[in-house]
Design an enzyme around this catalytic site. Structure first.
Site, mmCIF file in Angstrom:
data_model
loop_
_atom_site.group_PDB
_atom_site.id
_atom_site.type_symbol
_atom_site.label_atom_id
_atom_site.label_comp_id
_atom_site.label_asym_id
_atom_site.label_seq_id
_atom_site.Cartn_x
_atom_site.Cartn_y
_atom_site.Cartn_z
ATOM 1 N N PHE A 1 58.501 -14.034 30.697
ATOM 2 C CA PHE A 1 57.549 -14.696 30.087
ATOM 3 C C PHE A 1 57.500 -16.297 30.306
ATOM 4 O O PHE A 1 56.652 -16.939 30.636
ATOM 5 C CB PHE A 1 57.588 -14.530 28.543
ATOM 6 C CG PHE A 1 56.527 -15.041 27.823
ATOM 7 C CD1 PHE A 1 55.043 -15.109 27.723
ATOM 8 C CD2 PHE A 1 56.921 -16.283 27.193
ATOM 9 C CE1 PHE A 1 54.097 -15.722 26.948
ATOM 10 C CE2 PHE A 1 55.973 -17.015 26.260
ATOM 11 C CZ PHE A 1 54.536 -16.743 26.152
ATOM 12 N N ASN A 2 58.523 -16.879 29.860
ATOM 13 C CA ASN A 2 58.805 -18.599 30.059
ATOM 14 C C ASN A 2 58.480 -19.079 31.421
ATOM 15 O O ASN A 2 57.799 -20.008 31.582
ATOM 16 C CB ASN A 2 60.431 -18.988 29.670
ATOM 17 C CG ASN A 2 60.592 -18.698 28.205
ATOM 18 O OD1 ASN A 2 59.707 -18.535 27.277
ATOM 19 N ND2 ASN A 2 61.785 -18.929 27.689
ATOM 20 N N THR B 1 64.095 -23.484 25.785
ATOM 21 C CA THR B 1 64.022 -22.294 25.499
ATOM 22 C C THR B 1 62.565 -21.504 25.516
ATOM 23 O O THR B 1 62.292 -20.516 24.861
ATOM 24 C CB THR B 1 64.572 -21.559 24.048
ATOM 25 O OG1 THR B 1 63.851 -22.660 22.935
ATOM 26 C CG2 THR B 1 66.169 -22.287 24.200
ATOM 27 N N ASN C 1 54.995 -19.149 23.054
ATOM 28 C CA ASN C 1 54.748 -17.985 22.312
ATOM 29 C C ASN C 1 53.572 -17.788 21.289
ATOM 30 O O ASN C 1 52.674 -17.068 21.412
ATOM 31 C CB ASN C 1 55.978 -17.843 21.376
ATOM 32 C CG ASN C 1 57.205 -17.404 22.202
ATOM 33 O OD1 ASN C 1 57.035 -16.436 23.048
ATOM 34 N ND2 ASN C 1 58.301 -17.792 21.717
ATOM 35 N N ASP D 1 63.742 -18.394 19.261
ATOM 36 C CA ASP D 1 63.998 -19.848 19.210
ATOM 37 C C ASP D 1 64.504 -20.325 18.083
ATOM 38 O O ASP D 1 65.418 -21.247 17.763
ATOM 39 C CB ASP D 1 62.671 -20.504 19.611
ATOM 40 C CG ASP D 1 61.963 -20.278 20.878
ATOM 41 O OD1 ASP D 1 61.419 -18.901 20.938
ATOM 42 O OD2 ASP D 1 62.024 -20.776 21.982
ATOM 43 N N ASP E 1 59.605 -23.297 21.716
ATOM 44 C CA ASP E 1 58.288 -22.611 21.272
ATOM 45 C C ASP E 1 58.350 -21.507 20.233
ATOM 46 O O ASP E 1 58.267 -20.447 20.695
ATOM 47 C CB ASP E 1 57.448 -22.128 22.538
ATOM 48 C CG ASP E 1 58.489 -20.769 23.122
ATOM 49 O OD1 ASP E 1 59.509 -20.851 22.974
ATOM 50 O OD2 ASP E 1 57.404 -20.134 23.819
ATOM 51 N N HIS F 1 67.205 -13.387 22.951
ATOM 52 C CA HIS F 1 67.038 -14.203 23.940
ATOM 53 C C HIS F 1 67.496 -15.630 24.080
ATOM 54 O O HIS F 1 68.736 -16.173 24.645
ATOM 55 C CB HIS F 1 66.028 -14.512 24.662
ATOM 56 C CG HIS F 1 64.839 -13.187 24.987
ATOM 57 N ND1 HIS F 1 65.178 -12.456 25.960
ATOM 58 C CD2 HIS F 1 63.948 -12.460 24.320
ATOM 59 C CE1 HIS F 1 64.349 -11.322 25.848
ATOM 60 N NE2 HIS F 1 63.528 -11.303 24.869
ATOM 61 N N ASP F 2 66.875 -16.546 23.130
ATOM 62 C CA ASP F 2 67.073 -18.045 23.303
ATOM 63 C C ASP F 2 68.429 -18.483 22.564
ATOM 64 O O ASP F 2 68.876 -19.496 23.170
ATOM 65 C CB ASP F 2 65.797 -18.769 22.654
ATOM 66 C CG ASP F 2 64.760 -18.373 23.195
ATOM 67 O OD1 ASP F 2 64.501 -18.168 24.463
ATOM 68 O OD2 ASP F 2 63.571 -18.588 22.617
HETATM 69 C C1 BDR Z 1 61.340 -15.393 26.290
HETATM 70 O O1 BDR Z 1 59.881 -15.350 25.821
HETATM 71 C C2 BDR Z 1 59.638 -15.657 24.445
HETATM 72 O O2 BDR Z 1 58.988 -14.505 23.961
HETATM 73 C C3 BDR Z 1 60.924 -15.708 23.700
HETATM 74 O O3 BDR Z 1 60.946 -16.434 22.689
HETATM 75 C C4 BDR Z 1 61.933 -16.196 24.967
HETATM 76 O O4 BDR Z 1 62.015 -17.504 25.132
HETATM 77 C C5 BDR Z 1 61.857 -14.190 26.546
HETATM 78 O O5 BDR Z 1 61.223 -13.562 27.647
HETATM 79 CA CA CA Z 2 61.282 -18.956 23.469
#
Ligand code: BDR
Ligand code: CA
Length: 314
Positions: free
Chosen positions: A166-167, A124, A39, A15, A10, A240-241
């Site tokens: 979040f994810n 991701t 996102n 990502d 996303d 993160h990703d």
């Molecule tokens: C995740 O949430 C999104 O904001 C980032 O792309 C990442 O995948 C981190 O919590």
């Molecule tokens: Ca992401």
């Protein structure tokens, strides 16, 4: 032989960096990129993925998947990523076309046509596409070698609510399907991703590579890091990703443990919480390799070295 992967994402600046890292890595054969609402809404995530293909001159096909979580409305994160999802670079209409097939159909058809255990899924974003694939066609499961995903948190707590990352929060029902699917899962939660911070020095090394892809990465991270730097008083943003892709290229950078991970789908208070049985205090099955530590210098070495390869292309 290169590992055959499908990246489900996303974009999202982080990502986008994961895609650019994968395209530069001969260890990985990116069969396709599927996108999901996360996102930012779906029409932006597939546009952003296609922009990355243009920037990196990748021929990986891009598919649009689900625009809404499986059982609830979408929540987005423009307050982190900006209105475009990849603020920090100039936005353009990419030449890379959007494929006509739905992303979920692409994943199902690709898996069904593959040998058992031959394709790795790399999600991701919210797990909507993967959850939908498994719900609609469980016959794909033996084809999946592993699922290497970014999502969840244990020691770090949540980044979107006190309990949830979040994810996982965006589509907890999809995450529940994935965690129960029975295939091997490697999980990069906030405990590990908060260790790969984009410090000034690290970003300047990337900017100094002085090629268009490295410039794009430095530009995107430059925007992305503002939010985390003010929220956590951190020296940079957590990438993160890209941890998922880095794990597939150089697993020795990471340390993890096989655990049970389950997701909360009911409570208003703790929706999307990942309950990680790190100390095996239950007899629930060890369904996840929970990654909790990374050699962050090694991670940035790898990323910088791979981004340098874009400068070799004339
Ligand atoms: C995740 O949430 C999104 O904001 C980032 O792309 C990442 O995948 C981190 O919590
Ligand atoms: Ca992401």
């Amino acid at each position: 032989m290169a590992r055959r992967i499908i990246i489900d994402c996303d974009p999202g600046q982080d990502d986008a960096v994961a895609l650019l890292l994968a395209f530069a890595s001969p260890e990985l054969d990116v069969l396709g990129i599927t996108t999901v609402g996360g996102n930012v809404p779906l029409q932006l995530t597939h546009r952003n993925a296609r922009m990355m293909c243009d920037i990196a001159d990748s021929k990986a096909p891009v598919f649009a998947g689900c625009d809404q979580p499986m059982r609830r409305p979408l929540r987005t994160a423009e307050y982190i990523h900006g209105e475009t999802g990849i603020d920090g670079i100039d936005i353009f209409e990419p030449d890379t076309p959007l494929q006509s097939r739905h992303g979920v159909d692409f994943i199902i058809e690709t898996l069904l046509a593959a040998d058992d255990g031959s394709i790795t899924l790399v999600p991701t974003g919210p797990l909507t596409n993967i959850g939908t694939v498994i719900e609609r066609e469980p016959g794909v499961l033996p084809k999946i070698e592993r699922i290497v995903l970014m999502g969840g948190a244990m020691r770090e707590g949540g980044n979107r609510t006190p309990s949830a990352e979040f994810n996982i929060l965006v589509d907890p029902e999809a995450a529940d399907i994935v965690f129960r699917c029975g295939r091997p899962i490697v999980q990069m939660g906030l405990d590990v991703t908060h260790q790969v911070l984009s410090t000034r020095e690290r970003i300047e090394r990337i900017r100094a590579l002085d090629n268009p892809v490295a410039d794009a990465v430095a530009g995107m991270i430059g925007f992305f890091e503002r939010y985390d730097m003010s929220k956590y008083s951190a020296p940079g943003a957590p990438l993160h990703d890209p941890c998922t892709v880095a794990f597939l290229i150089e697993p020795g950078l990471f340390t993890g443990k096989d655990c049970n991970v389950a997701v909360e789908t009911q409570s208003d208070l703790t929706l999307g919480h990942t309950a990680v049985d790190f100390w095996h205090v239950t007899d629930r099955p060890r369904n996840v390799h929970w990654v909790y530590q990374v050699d962050s210098d090694g991670f940035y070495e790898l990323l910088t070295e791979r981004l340098a390869r874009y400068g070799d292309v004339t």
